[in-house]
Design a protein around this motif. Structure first.
Motif, PDB file in Angstrom:
ATOM      1  N   CYS A 131      41.391  21.321  23.362  1.00 32.17           N
ATOM      2  CA  CYS A 131      43.080  22.054  23.096  1.00 32.17           C
ATOM      3  C   CYS A 131      42.300  22.516  22.373  1.00 32.17           C
ATOM      4  N   GLY A 132      41.233  23.100  21.616  1.00 31.69           N
ATOM      5  CA  GLY A 132      41.155  24.481  21.048  1.00 31.69           C
ATOM      6  C   GLY A 132      41.389  24.513  19.729  1.00 31.69           C
ATOM      7  N   SER A 133      41.200  23.365  19.297  1.00 37.65           N
ATOM      8  CA  SER A 133      41.747  23.585  17.632  1.00 37.65           C
ATOM      9  C   SER A 133      40.919  24.286  16.822  1.00 37.65           C
ATOM     10  N   PRO A 134      40.649  25.147  16.454  1.00 38.31           N
ATOM     11  CA  PRO A 134      39.359  24.946  15.263  1.00 38.31           C
ATOM     12  C   PRO A 134      39.405  24.377  13.992  1.00 38.31           C
ATOM     13  N   LEU A 135      38.185  23.457  13.799  1.00 39.83           N
ATOM     14  CA  LEU A 135      38.044  22.606  13.117  1.00 39.83           C
ATOM     15  C   LEU A 135      37.115  22.753  11.674  1.00 39.83           C
ATOM     16  N   ALA A 136      36.026  23.673  11.702  1.00 42.01           N
ATOM     17  CA  ALA A 136      34.915  23.698  10.876  1.00 42.01           C
ATOM     18  C   ALA A 136      33.978  24.795  11.191  1.00 42.01           C
ATOM     19  N   TRP A 137      33.861  24.973   9.717  1.00 40.37           N
ATOM     20  CA  TRP A 137      32.122  26.445  10.111  1.00 40.37           C
ATOM     21  C   TRP A 137      31.331  25.735   9.226  1.00 40.37           C
ATOM     22  N   VAL A 138      30.436  25.094   9.509  1.00 38.25           N
ATOM     23  CA  VAL A 138      28.961  24.622   9.155  1.00 38.25           C
ATOM     24  C   VAL A 138      27.623  25.539   9.479  1.00 38.25           C
ATOM     25  N   ALA A 139      26.953  25.911   7.684  1.00 40.22           N
ATOM     26  CA  ALA A 139      25.848  26.423   8.231  1.00 40.22           C
ATOM     27  C   ALA A 139      24.734  25.694   8.939  1.00 40.22           C
ATOM     28  N   LEU A 140      24.211  26.454   9.591  1.00 41.63           N
ATOM     29  CA  LEU A 140      23.154  26.335  10.455  1.00 41.63           C
ATOM     30  C   LEU A 140      21.986  25.108   8.981  1.00 41.63           C
ATOM     31  N   ALA A 161      41.433  33.103   7.485  1.00 43.78           N
ATOM     32  CA  ALA A 161      40.435  31.732   7.079  1.00 43.78           C
ATOM     33  C   ALA A 161      40.603  30.683   6.396  1.00 43.78           C
ATOM     34  N   ALA A 162      41.520  29.662   6.354  1.00 47.27           N
ATOM     35  CA  ALA A 162      42.047  29.084   5.212  1.00 47.27           C
ATOM     36  C   ALA A 162      40.752  27.739   5.317  1.00 47.27           C
ATOM     37  N   LEU A 163      39.938  27.827   3.982  1.00 50.83           N
ATOM     38  CA  LEU A 163      39.470  26.313   4.282  1.00 50.83           C
ATOM     39  C   LEU A 163      39.078  25.541   3.463  1.00 50.83           C
ATOM     40  N   VAL A 164      38.423  24.811   2.928  1.00 57.49           N
ATOM     41  CA  VAL A 164      37.986  24.132   1.875  1.00 57.49           C
ATOM     42  C   VAL A 164      36.786  22.976   2.459  1.00 57.49           C
ATOM     43  N   GLN A 165      35.850  23.371   1.636  1.00 61.34           N
ATOM     44  CA  GLN A 165      34.466  23.226   1.177  1.00 61.34           C
ATOM     45  C   GLN A 165      34.029  22.029   0.761  1.00 61.34           C
ATOM     46  N   VAL A 166      33.284  21.102   1.914  1.00 63.62           N
ATOM     47  CA  VAL A 166      33.008  19.839   1.488  1.00 63.62           C
ATOM     48  C   VAL A 166      31.296  19.777   1.901  1.00 63.62           C
ATOM     49  N   ASP A 167      31.161  18.622   1.480  1.00 59.55           N
ATOM     50  CA  ASP A 167      29.716  18.166   1.127  1.00 59.55           C
ATOM     51  C   ASP A 167      30.052  17.711   3.230  1.00 59.55           C
ATOM     52  N   PRO A 168      28.806  17.709   4.049  1.00 58.71           N
ATOM     53  CA  PRO A 168      29.174  17.605   5.304  1.00 58.71           C
ATOM     54  C   PRO A 168      28.475  16.015   5.648  1.00 58.71           C
ATOM     55  N   ALA A 169      27.347  15.558   4.765  1.00 60.88           N
ATOM     56  CA  ALA A 169      27.625  13.860   4.206  1.00 60.88           C
ATOM     57  C   ALA A 169      28.933  12.924   4.603  1.00 60.88           C
ATOM     58  N   ASP A 170      29.802  13.926   4.300  1.00 68.51           N
ATOM     59  CA  ASP A 170      30.836  13.581   3.435  1.00 68.51           C
ATOM     60  C   ASP A 170      31.871  13.184   4.438  1.00 68.51           C
ATOM     61  N   GLY A 197      22.755  23.181   7.744  1.00 66.27           N
ATOM     62  CA  GLY A 197      23.280  21.780   7.958  1.00 66.27           C
ATOM     63  C   GLY A 197      23.572  21.109   6.310  1.00 66.27           C
ATOM     64  N   ASP A 198      23.576  22.302   5.269  1.00 65.11           N
ATOM     65  CA  ASP A 198      23.846  21.899   3.541  1.00 65.11           C
ATOM     66  C   ASP A 198      25.991  22.597   3.332  1.00 65.11           C
ATOM     67  N   ASP A 199      26.420  23.182   3.741  1.00 61.63           N
ATOM     68  CA  ASP A 199      26.956  23.204   3.805  1.00 61.63           C
ATOM     69  C   ASP A 199      28.431  23.142   5.124  1.00 61.63           C
ATOM     70  N   MET A 200      29.937  22.911   4.988  1.00 56.43           N
ATOM     71  CA  MET A 200      30.662  23.240   5.900  1.00 56.43           C
ATOM     72  C   MET A 200      32.253  23.161   5.140  1.00 56.43           C
ATOM     73  N   ASP A 201      32.668  23.960   5.924  1.00 54.06           N
ATOM     74  CA  ASP A 201      33.961  24.403   5.627  1.00 54.06           C
ATOM     75  C   ASP A 201      34.590  24.178   6.545  1.00 54.06           C
ATOM     76  N   LEU A 202      35.623  23.139   6.318  1.00 56.68           N
ATOM     77  CA  LEU A 202      37.101  22.671   7.023  1.00 56.68           C
ATOM     78  C   LEU A 202      38.224  23.558   6.983  1.00 56.68           C
ATOM     79  N   MET A 203      38.564  23.729   8.085  1.00 54.74           N
ATOM     80  CA  MET A 203      40.071  24.431   8.560  1.00 54.74           C
ATOM     81  C   MET A 203      40.571  23.704   7.710  1.00 54.74           C
ATOM     82  N   LEU A 204      42.124  24.313   6.471  1.00 56.10           N
ATOM     83  CA  LEU A 204      43.037  23.739   6.028  1.00 56.10           C
ATOM     84  C   LEU A 204      43.694  23.333   6.903  1.00 56.10           C
ATOM     85  N   GLY A 205      44.142  23.969   7.667  1.00 55.90           N
ATOM     86  CA  GLY A 205      45.360  23.707   8.635  1.00 55.90           C
ATOM     87  C   GLY A 205      45.188  22.146   9.708  1.00 55.90           C
TER      88      GLY A 205
END
Length: 143
Positions: free
Chosen positions: A71-80, A38-47, A82-90
C-alpha cells in the motif's frame, strides 16, 4: 504498543519507553511522509517486532526508510548503523498518548502550518462529497 500500514500487510509491536514524539521538517522527511513535516516516535530498534516484512529504501548515505510494498504506507526511518529508529506517528494504532516535544530540521519549518488552531474544522461525516463516495462504494465513512 502496536501499529502498521494501511492495508495490514505489515504490522509491528513495540515497547515504548516514553510517549514523546517529534516533528522533523527536513526536506527528506517531508518528501518521505508527504506532509509539511514527519511526525516521528523514537524507539530502540531491538524493541520492535515485525509481522510482515517492510520494504526498505536507502534514502540517504546514513539511513533507510521502511514502508509497505503493497500500500506504500511509510512506517519508519532507520539509521544504517542500526542503533536508531523512528516510527511514523500515524502508523500507530492509537497515537493519542504521544505528545510532541521537539522540532528537528528547524531551518526548514513552514511556519504557517504550525498553528492551525484558527482554521475551521470539518468532521469527515459532515463532508457531503466524501460521504457520497463512501455510500456509492457501499461502505460507511471511516473514522
Amino acid at each position: 504498543m502496536t501499529g502498521g500500514c494501511q492495508c495490514g500487510a505489515v504490522r509491528y509491536a513495540v515497547r515504548v519507553a516514553e510517549h514523546h514524539a517529534g516533528l522533523c521538517h527536513c526536506s527528506m522527511c517531508k518528501r518521505a511522509s508527504g506532509g509539511f513535516a514527519a511526525a516521528l516516535v523514537q524507539v530502540d530498534p531491538a524493541d520492535v517486532q515485525w509481522s510482515g516484512e517492510p520494504a526498505r529504501y536507502r534514502s540517504s548515505p546514513v539511513a533507510e526508510r521502511l514502508f509497505c510494498r503493497t500500500c506504500g504506507s511509510p512506517l519508519a526511518w532507520v539509521a544504517l548503523a542500526g542503533d536508531d529508529m523512528d516510527l511514523m506517528l500515524g502508523s500507530f494504532d492509537d497515537p493519542s498518548a504521544f505528545r510532541p516535544v521537539a522540532h528537528g530540521g528547524a531551518e526548514r519549518i513552514l511556519e504557517p502550518w504550525l498553528d492551525t488552531s484558527s482554521l475551521p474544522r470539518h468532521r469527515t461525516q459532515d463532508i457531503a462529497s466524501t460521504v457520497a463516495r463512501w455510500q456509492a462504494a457501499g461502505q460507511k465513512v471511516p473514522e
